[in-house]
Structures are given as C-alpha cells and as structure tokens.
Design an enzyme around this catalytic site. Structure first.
Site, PDB file in Angstrom:
ATOM      1  N   CYS A 191      53.353  84.230  25.803  1.00 39.50           N
ATOM      2  CA  CYS A 191      54.665  83.714  26.152  1.00 39.50           C
ATOM      3  C   CYS A 191      54.628  83.043  27.639  1.00 39.50           C
ATOM      4  O   CYS A 191      54.408  83.835  28.508  1.00 39.50           O
ATOM      5  CB  CYS A 191      55.925  84.708  25.755  1.00 39.50           C
ATOM      6  SG  CYS A 191      55.688  85.220  24.108  1.00 39.50           S
ATOM      7  N   CYS A 228      57.058  84.573  30.414  1.00 38.92           N
ATOM      8  CA  CYS A 228      57.151  85.890  30.705  1.00 38.92           C
ATOM      9  C   CYS A 228      55.867  86.063  31.776  1.00 38.92           C
ATOM     10  O   CYS A 228      54.727  85.748  31.628  1.00 38.92           O
ATOM     11  CB  CYS A 228      56.783  86.471  29.502  1.00 38.92           C
ATOM     12  SG  CYS A 228      56.421  88.464  29.680  1.00 38.92           S
ATOM     13  N   CYS A 232      63.161 101.870  29.572  1.00 42.88           N
ATOM     14  CA  CYS A 232      62.260 100.981  29.028  1.00 42.88           C
ATOM     15  C   CYS A 232      60.850 101.033  29.508  1.00 42.88           C
ATOM     16  O   CYS A 232      60.419 101.082  30.741  1.00 42.88           O
ATOM     17  CB  CYS A 232      62.811  99.402  29.635  1.00 42.88           C
ATOM     18  SG  CYS A 232      61.828  98.088  29.089  1.00 42.88           S
ATOM     19  N   GLU A 260      54.360  99.252  34.201  1.00 40.34           N
ATOM     20  CA  GLU A 260      55.876  99.330  34.654  1.00 40.34           C
ATOM     21  C   GLU A 260      56.860 100.045  33.585  1.00 40.34           C
ATOM     22  O   GLU A 260      56.724  99.944  32.215  1.00 40.34           O
ATOM     23  CB  GLU A 260      56.448  98.167  34.858  1.00 40.34           C
ATOM     24  CG  GLU A 260      55.807  97.108  36.013  1.00 40.34           C
ATOM     25  CD  GLU A 260      56.276  95.643  36.118  1.00 40.34           C
ATOM     26  OE1 GLU A 260      55.704  95.000  36.673  1.00 40.34           O
ATOM     27  OE2 GLU A 260      57.090  95.295  35.179  1.00 40.34           O
ATOM     28  N   CYS A 293      59.944  92.047  33.421  1.00 34.03           N
ATOM     29  CA  CYS A 293      58.586  92.584  33.119  1.00 34.03           C
ATOM     30  C   CYS A 293      57.576  91.975  33.461  1.00 34.03           C
ATOM     31  O   CYS A 293      57.273  90.803  33.211  1.00 34.03           O
ATOM     32  CB  CYS A 293      58.587  92.930  31.467  1.00 34.03           C
ATOM     33  SG  CYS A 293      57.271  93.744  30.813  1.00 34.03           S
ATOM     34  N   CYS A 335      49.557  91.831  28.203  1.00 35.58           N
ATOM     35  CA  CYS A 335      49.928  91.519  26.942  1.00 35.58           C
ATOM     36  C   CYS A 335      49.261  90.015  26.406  1.00 35.58           C
ATOM     37  O   CYS A 335      49.060  89.275  27.387  1.00 35.58           O
ATOM     38  CB  CYS A 335      51.459  91.087  27.047  1.00 35.58           C
ATOM     39  SG  CYS A 335      52.169  90.657  25.436  1.00 35.58           S
TER      40      CYS A 335
END
Length: 382
Positions: free
Chosen positions: A136, A139, A125, A112, A363, A132
C-alpha cells in the site's frame, strides 16, 4: 498504479526456510509445554509453574521464579523463555498514555508495538510480520516490503511485555491490566494466518495457558484477503474483523490497496458480510482520509450506499504522513463533511483518535527512522 503484491505462501510449506526464532512456551499450548518439560527430565507440573510466571504474573526474569529449584531454573527458562524481543527504542507521548516500542528480533529484523492507555481500558497494537508485502503506497510498512512472518511467540510476547508495562502502573490514569489487543501493527495478519490464529488462542486462553483476554476485545485487521477472511469465519472465534478499505471504488482501491487487483471491493465486502453473519460481530471499515485522493463527497456517498443496512462501523483515520511521501491528511472540514454524509446514509461513523504523531506513530515510521539512521552511520543496514 502500484503493482500487485506477491501474497506470501504458507511459511510452513516445504522448501521455505524462514529465519525463525528459537522455540518459546508461547508457541505451545499447555499440553505441549508439559511434553517439552518432560523431555527435559523435569516433572510436567513445572510447565504450569513457568507458564504462570509468564502469563499470570508477567515475569520473565528466572531469578524471580523462586518456586522453581535453583538448579533447574535457568535451564527451564533457557528452553521455555528465550529472549525474542530486544528493545531498541521506547518513546512516550500524550503524558505517557501512548508508548511506542521498537524491537529488534533475533535475526536483526525490526518490529513495532504501541500501548495506548484510556480511562477505561488499555489497548496494545501489535505486529504480525516484519515489514509487509501488501505494498500500500501510503503506508510506511508497505513501502519497506516484507522481511518475514513472525512466530506465534514473537506476536504474543509483544502483548505480554506491554501488559507488564501496564501492570507496573506506568500508564497513569488507566487501569493496570491490558484489556484489548489490535492486530494493526506491521504486516498483514491474514498473510501469516496460522501463527496469528495460534497467537489469538494464547491471548484469550485463561492463565496459565494464556493471557486471559476476551475474544471480543481482539481485533484483526486485513486489507482484504478473501479466502483468509472466509477461513477466519469458520474458526469459532468472536474477534472483530477490521477491513482496511480506503476506497469504495475499484479504480482507486486498485492503487491504494494493490491486493484489490485480485479481489475487488464487492468480493471483499461480501466476505466481510459473511463474517458478520456467522459471528454476529460488527465489521469495522477502516478508511484512511487522504487529501484530494479518496475524500471526495461522492466517494462518501458511494461508501454510504455500500454499507447502509449492514452490520458495519466506519473508522475514519486521519492519515499520518510518512517522511517524503506525497500523501497528506484530509483537511478537517473535508473530514467533517465525509462523516456527515456517511451518518446521513445511516452508517455508524467515528474518527480515530490521532495519537503518537510526535513519536513516529504511523505504523513502520519508527522502524524506518532507526533503519535509516543505522544505514547512514554504517553504510549498510544494521
């Protein structure tokens, strides 16, 4: 407690075979492009011509490159400008000032990017990884896990594409030129270190080698990979370091940012202060406000004590909850009290503008939504 994530090794190390895309001119500096063009049997100056179209004029279509001979135009474009990003969805909100793009990469991975227009600037951004590995728990990208690192060109191409959107005048009320880039999309930028640094150098190099942005208008976010922060400080770059702290105490940060189990708050902040001292750049402390988790007054006071007198600014982020998550945003009165206590401690503090909630703005949300839709329709991930 969330388990400690596995930090990816160097993607270029022997034995690793990532599904990387074809070579693109943005993977190379201008000298490398000249060498490639010469290998193809063309005069070296053709590299500058193609680079001028891509970085200077934001042109991708070979048919528009009329200063190139028709006989060689498609071949040069095929070798220097292979398609890296295929649009899947593009959504807009805030009267068109916020635009989110979801891309499918050559191997089917989803990433994205977001374009945000303001009266005085246009910011993009961008993502540095597909997924990832930092885990976390609040997220959406962290919940998805890491697919792979992006190539230098896949990173740069997001910015170049959206720079073209801005140049088209599509973002009413904003300048027609991209001015700021933040590495706050999908992924941990410093876990894809070499390619992110190469991408930054393309973004700040003057056209036709790069996009010609100011180093001071580039922000690199990290959850706190201490060795990489220290390495970044030695790069002779004036980019802003954004540290995703999210908790001032190790007990909570171990859960919210699992890499804290490896590098504690004190170690991460020491590396950040060293970065500020070496670069003269103020560190941005990113802090997601999570209801009844990290928004207590005593945590505001502790954060204030840790940051008082330092070259730092706190950017409080109202959490954009992901579907099905137990995490929610702090109430506004709680947020305001947190801000008051930080400012009372002498710490510069602002609350991030909340944009894109109606277009899966957090995100990873849009990628997850499309991935889930494809799974529901076909029985397997597209």
């Amino acid at each position: 407690m969330t388990s400690l994530p596995l930090i990816p090794a160097d993607p270029d190390a022997p034995g690793r075979r990532p599904a990387m895309p074809p070579r693109h001119l943005a993977d190379l500096d201008l000298a490398g492009r000249r060498a490639l063009v010469t290998e193809l049997g063309e005069p070296a100056f053709r590299a500058k011509q193609v680079s001028t179209h891509y970085f200077g004029r934001l042109v991708r279509d070979p048919a528009e490159m009329t200063d190139l001979p028709a006989a060689t135009r498609d071949r040069l474009a095929d070798q220097l400008l292979p398609r890296l990003l295929t649009p899947v969805r593009e959504l807009a909100c805030d009267d068109g000032a916020t635009r989110k793009a979801l891309w499918r990469l050559h191997d089917g991975s989803l990433v994205e990017s977001v374009l945000m227009g303001y009266p005085d600037r246009v910011t993009v951004c961008i993502s540095s990884q597909a997924g990832c590995g930092m885990a976390c728990p609040f997220c959406a990208t962290g919940q998805a896990g890491l697919t792979r690192n992006l190539s230098t060109a896949e990173i740069v191409d997001q910015a170049v594409y959206l720079a073209g959107v801005a140049a088209s005048g599509a973002v009413a009320g904003s300048p027609p030129r991209l001015s700021h880039v933040v590495f706050m999309g999908m992924g941990e930028p410093l876990a894809n270190y070499s390619r992110v640094i190469a991408a930054i150098r393309r973004l700040v190099a003057p056209a036709p080698e790069g996009l010609g942005l100011s180093q001071r208008h580039i922000t690199v976010s990290t959850v706190g990979l201490v060795p990489a922060i220290r390495r970044l400080a030695s790069e002779d770059l004036s980019v802003t370091l954004a540290l995703s702290l999210h908790a001032p105490d190790d007990g909570l940060r171990d859960e919210l940012v699992p890499v804290n189990q490896r590098w504690k708050v004190s170690e991460v902040l020491d590396a950040a202060w060293d970065y500020a001292a070496r670069t003269g750049r103020r560190v941005s402390i990113e802090y997601a406000m999570i209801k009844d988790v990290n928004d207590q007054p005593w945590r505001a006071d502790l954060l204030g004590r840790l940051l008082a007198g330092k070259l730092a600014h706190v950017n409080l982020i109202p959490l954009n909850p992901t579907p099905g998550s137990r995490w929610d945003a702090s109430p506004k009165p709680v947020e305001r009290e947190f801000v008051r206590r930080l400012r009372e401690a002498g710490v510069s503090t602002t609350v991030r503008d909340t944009r894109g909630r109606e277009i899966d703005g957090a995100c990873g949300q849009l990628a997850a939504a499309v991935d889930n839709r494809d799974t529901d329709r076909t029985g397997e991930t597209a």
